[in-house]
Design a protein around this motif. Structure first.
Motif, mmCIF file in Angstrom:
data_model
loop_
_atom_site.group_PDB
_atom_site.id
_atom_site.type_symbol
_atom_site.label_atom_id
_atom_site.label_comp_id
_atom_site.label_asym_id
_atom_site.label_seq_id
_atom_site.Cartn_x
_atom_site.Cartn_y
_atom_site.Cartn_z
ATOM 1 N N ALA A 7 0.819 -1.215 0.000
ATOM 2 C CA ALA A 7 0.000 0.000 0.000
ATOM 3 C C ALA A 7 0.852 1.263 0.000
ATOM 4 O O ALA A 7 0.545 2.237 -0.709
ATOM 5 N N ASP A 17 -4.670 -0.892 2.338
ATOM 6 C CA ASP A 17 -4.424 -0.756 3.780
ATOM 7 C C ASP A 17 -4.971 0.583 4.260
ATOM 8 O O ASP A 17 -4.282 1.602 4.229
ATOM 9 N N THR A 36 -5.533 1.433 7.181
ATOM 10 C CA THR A 36 -5.022 1.812 8.505
ATOM 11 C C THR A 36 -3.625 2.429 8.451
ATOM 12 O O THR A 36 -3.130 2.903 9.469
ATOM 13 N N SER A 37 -2.985 2.438 7.295
ATOM 14 C CA SER A 37 -1.616 2.946 7.188
ATOM 15 C C SER A 37 -1.578 4.464 7.375
ATOM 16 O O SER A 37 -2.222 5.216 6.635
#
Length: 232
Positions: free
Chosen positions: A14, A42, A44-45
């Motif tokens: 990602a 992703d 949450t990155s």
């Protein structure tokens, strides 16, 4: 090319997709396709969120910018960089109270880093707010931590200028331009200080010097616009 190679080696990376989107923007492209791919891979990155915040900032979509920084700050509440990003987003949305709180929170998280004290001082100077109670102490703290950082000294001068301490601003900026002749923001602020004091000759000379030093850059263009405005 390096980010494209990274994706060819790992198409599920990602952050590589997000950095590719960032790189494409610097090459005149859009980059949103890559950033959207990154967040799908992703969500949450914090790196992905931070780079998406930069994208929305460039697009002038500050609510989306704020949303990305809020997600990043939620994931890393102790990271001062996200608080500074929130501060910038709140300023652009016109919410100075929340902006001040975010910038102050950044200094609390990183009390020994001059960068965040500088940002707090520049916020106060740029918005003519909380100058004596917050802006000046923040600028002085930044200079105390990094006495050889031209951006910290420049921030102190900006607070002096905004608060009407013109002589202090001029002296500080002259010191910066002497010690760091390549730091052009200080020269812009010096020209503004001269104009504020009515010293048009010195202001004009300073603006011309900036144009010569940076004929094709952002500061040279800024100086040119000021010359047209004040010396038609």
């Amino acid at each position: 090319a390096a980010f494209e190679k990274a994706i060819s080696l790992d198409s599920e990376n990602a952050e590589a997709w997000a950095w590719l989107g960032e790189a494409k923007q610097h090459l005149g492209g859009d980059g949103l396709t890559e950033l959207d791919k990154a967040v799908r891979l992703d969500h949450t990155s914090v790196v992905v969120r931070g780079l998406r915040a930069l994208y929305w900032n460039r697009q002038g979509k500050y609510s989306q910018m704020l949303a990305e920084y809020l997600l990043a700050a939620g994931a890393e509440p102790e990271n001062p960089a996200w608080q500074a990003g929130l501060g910038e987003a709140y300023v652009k949305r016109g919410d100075l109270v929340l902006a001040l709180a975010s910038y102050r929170r950044a200094t609390e998280l990183a009390p020994n880093e001059s960068t965040y004290w500088t940002l707090l001082a520049v916020f106060c100077a740029g918005n003519n707010a909380y100058l004596d109670e917050v802006g000046l102490p923040a600028a002085q703290k930044a200079v105390e931590i990094s006495p050889d950082d031209p951006s910290a000294l420049d921030a102190l001068a900006q607070v002096y200028l905004a608060s009407g301490r013109y002589a202090n601003a001029e002296q500080t900026l002259l010191n910066v331009t002497k010690r760091f002749p390549g730091y052009l923001p200080a020269r812009i602020h010096l020209a503004i200080t001269y104009l504020t004091q009515g010293n048009r000759a010195a202001a004009r000379e300073t603006l011309i010097q900036i144009q010569i030093a940076d004929p094709y850059g952002v500061y040279g263009q800024m100086a040119g616009e000021m010359l047209k405005q004040y010396f038609p």
